[in-house]
Design a protein around this motif. Structure first.
Motif, PDB file in Angstrom:
ATOM      1  N   ILE A  26       0.843  -1.209   0.000  1.00  0.00           N
ATOM      2  CA  ILE A  26       0.000   0.000   0.000  1.00  0.00           C
ATOM      3  C   ILE A  26       0.874   1.253   0.000  1.00  0.00           C
ATOM      4  CG2 ILE A  26      -1.665   1.333   1.363  1.00  0.00           C
ATOM      5  CD1 ILE A  26      -2.750  -1.464   2.327  1.00  0.00           C
ATOM      6  N   VAL A  27       1.886   1.262   0.841  1.00  0.00           N
ATOM      7  CA  VAL A  27       2.781   2.426   0.950  1.00  0.00           C
ATOM      8  C   VAL A  27       3.517   2.668  -0.369  1.00  0.00           C
ATOM      9  CG1 VAL A  27       4.889   3.278   2.082  1.00  0.00           C
ATOM     10  CG2 VAL A  27       3.060   2.258   3.446  1.00  0.00           C
ATOM     11  N   VAL A  28       4.064   1.618  -0.960  1.00  0.00           N
ATOM     12  CA  VAL A  28       4.813   1.765  -2.218  1.00  0.00           C
ATOM     13  C   VAL A  28       3.881   2.195  -3.353  1.00  0.00           C
ATOM     14  CG1 VAL A  28       6.141   0.502  -3.967  1.00  0.00           C
ATOM     15  CG2 VAL A  28       6.705   0.256  -1.546  1.00  0.00           C
ATOM     16  N   ALA A  29       2.665   1.675  -3.391  1.00  0.00           N
ATOM     17  CA  ALA A  29       1.705   2.081  -4.425  1.00  0.00           C
ATOM     18  C   ALA A  29       1.390   3.578  -4.299  1.00  0.00           C
ATOM     19  CB  ALA A  29       0.436   1.252  -4.334  1.00  0.00           C
ATOM     20  N   HIS A  30       1.197   4.038  -3.081  1.00  0.00           N
ATOM     21  CA  HIS A  30       0.925   5.467  -2.857  1.00  0.00           C
ATOM     22  C   HIS A  30       2.140   6.314  -3.228  1.00  0.00           C
ATOM     23  CE1 HIS A  30       0.568   9.102  -0.247  1.00  0.00           C
ATOM     24  NE2 HIS A  30      -0.583   9.138  -0.885  1.00  0.00           N
ATOM     25  N   TRP A  31       3.313   5.856  -2.813  1.00  0.00           N
ATOM     26  CA  TRP A  31       4.567   6.529  -3.133  1.00  0.00           C
ATOM     27  C   TRP A  31       4.739   6.618  -4.648  1.00  0.00           C
ATOM     28  CZ3 TRP A  31       8.050   9.760  -1.914  1.00  0.00           C
ATOM     29  CH2 TRP A  31       9.377   9.640  -2.229  1.00  0.00           C
ATOM     30  N   ALA A  32       4.434   5.535  -5.361  1.00  0.00           N
ATOM     31  CA  ALA A  32       4.551   5.499  -6.826  1.00  0.00           C
ATOM     32  C   ALA A  32       3.622   6.528  -7.476  1.00  0.00           C
ATOM     33  CB  ALA A  32       4.251   4.100  -7.346  1.00  0.00           C
ATOM     34  N   GLU A  33       2.457   6.732  -6.886  1.00  0.00           N
ATOM     35  CA  GLU A  33       1.537   7.749  -7.415  1.00  0.00           C
ATOM     36  C   GLU A  33       2.168   9.137  -7.341  1.00  0.00           C
ATOM     37  OE1 GLU A  33      -1.575   7.812  -8.916  1.00  0.00           O
ATOM     38  OE2 GLU A  33      -1.286   5.656  -9.102  1.00  0.00           O
ATOM     39  N   HIS A  34       2.811   9.450  -6.216  1.00  0.00           N
ATOM     40  CA  HIS A  34       3.466  10.753  -6.079  1.00  0.00           C
ATOM     41  C   HIS A  34       4.638  10.884  -7.047  1.00  0.00           C
ATOM     42  CE1 HIS A  34       1.329  12.624  -2.761  1.00  0.00           C
ATOM     43  NE2 HIS A  34       1.216  11.417  -2.220  1.00  0.00           N
ATOM     44  N   VAL A  35       5.405   9.829  -7.194  1.00  0.00           N
ATOM     45  CA  VAL A  35       6.534   9.858  -8.133  1.00  0.00           C
ATOM     46  C   VAL A  35       6.023  10.011  -9.570  1.00  0.00           C
ATOM     47  CG1 VAL A  35       8.441   8.500  -9.089  1.00  0.00           C
ATOM     48  CG2 VAL A  35       8.092   8.586  -6.606  1.00  0.00           C
ATOM     49  N   ALA A  36       4.969   9.289  -9.924  1.00  0.00           N
ATOM     50  CA  ALA A  36       4.397   9.396 -11.277  1.00  0.00           C
ATOM     51  C   ALA A  36       3.932  10.824 -11.556  1.00  0.00           C
ATOM     52  CB  ALA A  36       3.233   8.419 -11.442  1.00  0.00           C
ATOM     53  N   GLN A  37       3.303  11.452 -10.572  1.00  0.00           N
ATOM     54  CA  GLN A  37       2.851  12.827 -10.755  1.00  0.00           C
ATOM     55  C   GLN A  37       4.052  13.765 -10.959  1.00  0.00           C
ATOM     56  OE1 GLN A  37       1.006  14.824  -7.396  1.00  0.00           O
ATOM     57  NE2 GLN A  37      -0.390  15.904  -8.770  1.00  0.00           N
ATOM     58  N   ALA A  38       5.105  13.566 -10.192  1.00  0.00           N
ATOM     59  CA  ALA A  38       6.307  14.403 -10.344  1.00  0.00           C
ATOM     60  C   ALA A  38       6.941  14.188 -11.724  1.00  0.00           C
ATOM     61  CB  ALA A  38       7.312  14.092  -9.237  1.00  0.00           C
ATOM     62  N   VAL A  39       6.973  12.962 -12.202  1.00  0.00           N
ATOM     63  CA  VAL A  39       7.499  12.665 -13.542  1.00  0.00           C
ATOM     64  C   VAL A  39       6.642  13.367 -14.594  1.00  0.00           C
ATOM     65  CG1 VAL A  39       7.787  10.821 -15.271  1.00  0.00           C
ATOM     66  CG2 VAL A  39       8.645  10.500 -12.938  1.00  0.00           C
ATOM     67  N   TYR A  42       7.670  17.219 -14.152  1.00  0.00           N
ATOM     68  CA  TYR A  42       9.061  17.631 -14.390  1.00  0.00           C
ATOM     69  C   TYR A  42       9.730  16.957 -15.578  1.00  0.00           C
ATOM     70  CZ  TYR A  42       8.760  20.204 -10.066  1.00  0.00           C
ATOM     71  OH  TYR A  42       8.392  21.095  -9.098  1.00  0.00           O
ATOM     72  N   ALA A  43       9.393  15.718 -15.884  1.00  0.00           N
ATOM     73  CA  ALA A  43      10.031  15.034 -17.018  1.00  0.00           C
ATOM     74  C   ALA A  43       9.229  15.219 -18.306  1.00  0.00           C
ATOM     75  CB  ALA A  43      10.198  13.544 -16.721  1.00  0.00           C
ATOM     76  N   TRP A  44       7.917  15.178 -18.181  1.00  0.00           N
ATOM     77  CA  TRP A  44       7.083  15.248 -19.381  1.00  0.00           C
ATOM     78  C   TRP A  44       6.514  16.637 -19.631  1.00  0.00           C
ATOM     79  CZ3 TRP A  44       3.969  10.203 -18.094  1.00  0.00           C
ATOM     80  CH2 TRP A  44       4.842   9.112 -18.190  1.00  0.00           C
ATOM     81  N   GLY A  45       6.693  17.557 -18.684  1.00  0.00           N
ATOM     82  CA  GLY A  45       6.267  18.943 -18.868  1.00  0.00           C
ATOM     83  C   GLY A  45       4.769  19.174 -18.823  1.00  0.00           C
ATOM     84  N   TRP A  46       4.031  18.270 -18.209  1.00  0.00           N
ATOM     85  CA  TRP A  46       2.579  18.447 -18.122  1.00  0.00           C
ATOM     86  C   TRP A  46       2.257  19.577 -17.144  1.00  0.00           C
ATOM     87  CZ3 TRP A  46      -0.166  13.043 -17.551  1.00  0.00           C
ATOM     88  CH2 TRP A  46       0.182  12.231 -18.627  1.00  0.00           C
ATOM     89  N   PRO A  47       1.198  20.322 -17.403  1.00  0.00           N
ATOM     90  CA  PRO A  47       0.739  21.300 -16.408  1.00  0.00           C
ATOM     91  C   PRO A  47       0.278  20.543 -15.153  1.00  0.00           C
ATOM     92  CG  PRO A  47      -0.390  21.613 -18.515  1.00  0.00           C
ATOM     93  CD  PRO A  47       0.394  20.348 -18.621  1.00  0.00           C
ATOM     94  N   LEU A  48       0.474  21.134 -13.996  1.00  0.00           N
ATOM     95  CA  LEU A  48       0.127  20.488 -12.734  1.00  0.00           C
ATOM     96  C   LEU A  48      -1.330  20.012 -12.706  1.00  0.00           C
ATOM     97  CD1 LEU A  48       1.034  19.613  -9.931  1.00  0.00           C
ATOM     98  CD2 LEU A  48       0.447  21.903  -9.099  1.00  0.00           C
ATOM     99  N   ALA A  49      -2.231  20.782 -13.271  1.00  0.00           N
ATOM    100  CA  ALA A  49      -3.649  20.407 -13.273  1.00  0.00           C
ATOM    101  C   ALA A  49      -3.915  19.109 -14.036  1.00  0.00           C
ATOM    102  CB  ALA A  49      -4.485  21.537 -13.865  1.00  0.00           C
ATOM    103  N   GLU A  50      -3.053  18.775 -14.978  1.00  0.00           N
ATOM    104  CA  GLU A  50      -3.236  17.542 -15.766  1.00  0.00           C
ATOM    105  C   GLU A  50      -2.405  16.374 -15.230  1.00  0.00           C
ATOM    106  OE1 GLU A  50      -2.654  18.247 -19.953  1.00  0.00           O
ATOM    107  OE2 GLU A  50      -3.712  20.162 -19.817  1.00  0.00           O
ATOM    108  N   ALA A  51      -1.451  16.660 -14.368  1.00  0.00           N
ATOM    109  CA  ALA A  51      -0.576  15.624 -13.800  1.00  0.00           C
ATOM    110  C   ALA A  51      -1.267  15.049 -12.564  1.00  0.00           C
ATOM    111  CB  ALA A  51       0.775  16.220 -13.439  1.00  0.00           C
ATOM    112  N   ARG A  52      -1.850  13.867 -12.737  1.00  0.00           N
ATOM    113  CA  ARG A  52      -2.653  13.289 -11.655  1.00  0.00           C
ATOM    114  C   ARG A  52      -2.144  11.920 -11.225  1.00  0.00           C
ATOM    115  NH1 ARG A  52      -7.166  15.662 -15.058  1.00  0.00           N
ATOM    116  NH2 ARG A  52      -6.984  13.733 -16.224  1.00  0.00           N
ATOM    117  N   GLY A  53      -0.933  11.559 -11.558  1.00  0.00           N
ATOM    118  CA  GLY A  53      -0.436  10.231 -11.226  1.00  0.00           C
ATOM    119  C   GLY A  53      -1.065   9.192 -12.128  1.00  0.00           C
ATOM    120  N   VAL A  54      -1.017   7.943 -11.733  1.00  0.00           N
ATOM    121  CA  VAL A  54      -1.547   6.849 -12.550  1.00  0.00           C
ATOM    122  C   VAL A  54      -3.053   6.684 -12.327  1.00  0.00           C
ATOM    123  CG1 VAL A  54      -1.390   4.368 -13.022  1.00  0.00           C
ATOM    124  CG2 VAL A  54       0.683   5.674 -12.556  1.00  0.00           C
TER     125      VAL A  54
END
Length: 177
Positions: A26-39, A42-54
């Motif tokens: 559960i913890v790693v899945a939640h952590w992965a959501e935050h990392v996916a949103q940051a990617v 910062y990596a894909w250049g999406w606007p924050l409003a569209e970056a919602r994790g997986v």
């Protein structure tokens, strides 16, 4: 009627390894959501409003639900408290560090939830705002919080697996000699 309840002694005894595994998934899945949103930002250049994790992509309400975020913070707090008794020695110290940080993280989410429910926002901000969010943007802050809680938790679990750490422990988490 069959009761599925597990007592605290068996949770931190013979079921400790299984409970820790479920908790960490559960913890790693939640952590992965935050990392996916940051990617996404910062990596894909999406606007924050569209970056919602997986999961936030098909279920956008997950990102904006203060109830969901508070529920996760509470789940983390309860999990850290319930699994604490299974740790001994230095692994317990590291688990306690993670727990202490999560207490603060939980309080921040409680503050956000209360603001959302009341419509009264911290320092007149236009949206619910946590204390440290006055310094750091929300996405980065929660990525930081999750890393801060996660790191000592991992140290605790690695130490906990050592046979030398198991003096007085009632669980079977230690690796064989």
């Amino acid at each position: 009627m069959v009761t599925m309840a597990i007592s605290a002694s068996t949770l931190n005894g013979r079921h400790h390894k299984t409970a820790l595994t479920i908790f960490m998934v559960i913890v790693v899945a939640h952590w992965a959501e935050h990392v996916a949103q940051a990617v996404q930002v910062y990596a894909w250049g999406w606007p924050l409003a569209e970056a919602r994790g997986v999961l936030g992509m098909p279920f956008p309400w997950l990102v904006t639900s203060e109830w969901m975020h508070y529920g996760y913070a509470l789940l983390m707090l309860v999990g850290l408290i319930m699994l604490r008794k299974g740790f001994t020695g230095s692994s317990r110290t590291w688990w306690n560090i993670s727990l202490g940080i999560q207490v603060w993280h939980h309080m921040e989410h409680l503050l956000l939830l209360v603001q959302k429910l009341s419509g009264i926002y911290l320092m007149g901000r236009p949206v619910p705002t946590s204390v440290l969010q006055l310094i750091l943007p929300r996405m980065e802050l929660h990525l930081f919080y999750n890393a801060l809680v996660f790191a000592p938790m991992v140290v605790a679990m690695l130490l906990h697996r050592r046979p030398a750490e198991h003096a007085g422990a009632s669980c079977t988490c230690a690796l064989a000699h």
